[in-house]
Design an enzyme around this catalytic site. Structure first.
Site, PDB file in Angstrom:
ATOM      1  CG  ASN A 209      -2.239  -0.641   0.862  1.00 17.75           C
ATOM      2  OD1 ASN A 209      -2.915  -0.178  -0.037  1.00 17.75           O
ATOM      3  ND2 ASN A 209      -2.579  -1.729   1.523  1.00 17.75           N
TER       4      ASN A 209
ATOM      5  CG  ASP B  50      -0.497  -7.134   5.482  1.00  8.42           C
ATOM      6  OD1 ASP B  50      -0.114  -8.121   6.141  1.00  8.42           O
ATOM      7  OD2 ASP B  50      -0.016  -6.003   5.599  1.00  8.42           O
TER       8      ASP B  50
ATOM      9  NE  ARG C  80      -2.293 -25.587  28.764  1.00  8.13           N
ATOM     10  CZ  ARG C  80      -0.997 -25.789  28.770  1.00  8.13           C
ATOM     11  NH1 ARG C  80      -0.310 -25.763  27.652  1.00  8.13           N
ATOM     12  NH2 ARG C  80      -0.374 -26.020  29.902  1.00  8.13           N
TER      13      ARG C  80
HETATM   14  O1  F6P Z   1       2.613  -5.538   5.752  1.00  6.55           O
HETATM   15  C1  F6P Z   1       3.216  -6.728   6.128  1.00  6.55           C
HETATM   16  C2  F6P Z   1       3.349  -6.813   7.628  1.00  6.55           C
HETATM   17  O2  F6P Z   1       3.973  -8.031   7.962  1.00  6.55           O
HETATM   18  C3  F6P Z   1       2.056  -6.659   8.412  1.00  6.55           C
HETATM   19  O3  F6P Z   1       1.294  -7.831   8.420  1.00  6.55           O
HETATM   20  C4  F6P Z   1       2.575  -6.246   9.765  1.00  6.55           C
HETATM   21  O4  F6P Z   1       1.599  -5.505  10.463  1.00  6.55           O
HETATM   22  C5  F6P Z   1       3.760  -5.384   9.412  1.00  6.55           C
HETATM   23  O5  F6P Z   1       4.155  -5.763   8.106  1.00  6.55           O
HETATM   24  C6  F6P Z   1       4.935  -5.534  10.330  1.00  6.55           C
HETATM   25  O6  F6P Z   1       5.870  -4.568   9.970  1.00  6.55           O
HETATM   26  P1  F6P Z   1       7.419  -4.606  10.323  1.00  6.55           P
HETATM   27  O7  F6P Z   1       8.058  -5.696   9.500  1.00  6.55           O
HETATM   28  O8  F6P Z   1       7.911  -3.262   9.932  1.00  6.55           O
HETATM   29  O9  F6P Z   1       7.510  -4.909  11.778  1.00  6.55           O
END
Ligand code: F6P
Length: 358
Positions: A113, A137, A172
């Site tokens: 994005n 995502d 669990r």
């Molecule tokens: O956009 C991919 C992603 O893995 C998301 O799912 C997650 O919220 C984010 O990137 C984590 O970002 P970073 O790698 O900067 O911790």
């Protein structure tokens, strides 16, 4: 023809396979009439003029390689046009200067994005740009599927599969927290594919009471365990009613390390049971791409190279109705594709008897 390629934002499986798809097609089409340059660490390399000439051999043996051979970084879109004063060049100006100095005829940009907002900005400033949709995502508007998503889903599924045996042995309740940022695609798809009992996604604000009732119903019917697939971006019903500012303040005040831990303590309170949390985190983005992603990235790579061949710029190559089609960047940039709460897949989950947290 001089092509600059970069990978930007969070990495995922299939980036190298996609680069390979573009490069192989261009070399096959243009032979030594094309030179490909690798721009290091995403937009950072474009801002700082950090790029290097690549050779056809650089794209061999990378089909199954995880990560990105070009490196990547996160460069927020809102920083692109900011400058401390009139004398300071913005990052956008620096990138335009690099494109001019390097005499790039086109940029091939692989990202999600944020990356697409900047790609669109470059395109609006006259740069020839072709992009490929990357992110675990799956939240990029204009394409039914981003690459990386299916590989990450396989990993999330295998984590939940493994948790099943321990959940059964110990009778669990387990929460597995799945990535996905503000979209629930990964959690929803992995949750259904792994037979989770409860799925909590940002698009359907959850009620801890309803989830507790679902767990108790399972126990009353003789089930030894419950597994909850919870999206990292999940929000409660109360939070969904808050303004952006209130929500930010509430999350800053949250003492739990993540939403899953908060939900676990809410459920412990309501059910009196110990709840265990597992967070696979970045493990979901690593390693080799699954076969479906290798195929998707190869098809997208060919389509991107064909747009360059045809002189069609300002497009993202996308999957629609199982065909690869060009979608204008101006239509993609700044739009998030989230899970329709009453769409077919959510209805399927409910029909299978899953609790969607509401
Ligand atoms: O956009 C991919 C992603 O893995 C998301 O799912 C997650 O919220 C984010 O990137 C984590 O970002 P970073 O790698 O900067 O911790």
């Amino acid at each position: 023809m001089k092509i600059g390629m970069l990978t930007s934002g969070g990495d995922c499986q299939g980036l190298n396979s996609a680069l390979r798809g573009v490069a192989k097609t261009l070399y096959n089409e243009f032979g030594n009439q094309v030179s490909i340059y690798g721009i290091r660490d995403g937009y950072r390399g474009l801002i700082e003029g950090d790029y290097h000439k690549m050779e056809p051999r650089d794209f061999s043996d990378i089909l199954t390689l995880g990560g990105t051979i070009l490196g990547t970084s996160r460069q927020p879109f809102k920083e692109m046009t900011k400058a401390r004063d009139d004398s300071e060049e913005t990052k956008l100006e620096k990138m335009l200067a690099t494109v001019k100095k390097a005499r790039f005829d086109c940029l091939v940009i692989l990202g999600g994005n944020g990356t697409h907002k900047t790609a669109n900005l470059l395109s609006q400033h006259g740069v020839n740009v072709v992009t490929l949709p990357k992110t675990i995502d799956n939240d990029l508007w204009g394409t039914e599927m981003t690459f990386g998503f299916q590989s990450a889903m396989d990993i999330a599924v295998s984590v939940i599969d493994s948790i099943h045996s321990t959940a059964f042995s110990h009778s669990r309740v387990f929460i597995v927290e799945v990535m996905g940022h503000k979209a629930g695609w990964l959690t929803l798809y992995a949750g259904i594919a792994s037979g989770a009992d409860v799925i909590v996604i940002p698009e359907i604000p959850y009620s801890a009471e309803k989830i507790a009732q679902a767990i108790e119903r399972r126990q009353e019917s003789g089930k030894r365990f419950s597994i909850l697939a919870v999206a990292e971006g999940a929000v409660s019903r109360e939070e969904a009613k808050m303004s952006k500012k209130e929500f930010k303040a509430a999350r800053e005040a949250m003492t739990h390390p993540s939403i899953s831990y908060r939900l676990a303590s809410e459920l412990k309170e309501l059910t009196g049971q110990e709840i265990r949390v597992t967070i696979p985190g970045h493990y979901q983005r690593g390693g080799i791409p699954c076969a479906a992603d290798r195929l998707l990235t190869s098809r997208l790579g060919v389509a991107a190279a064909e747009l360059i061949r045809d002189g069609k710029f300002g497009y993202m190559v996308a999957l629609q109705n199982n065909c690869i089609v060009p979608v204008p960047l101006s239509e993609v940039a700044g739009k998030l594709k989230t899970v329709p709460p009453d769409g077919e897949v959510v209805r399927a989950a409910r029909a299978l008897g899953l609790c969607m947290g509401d």
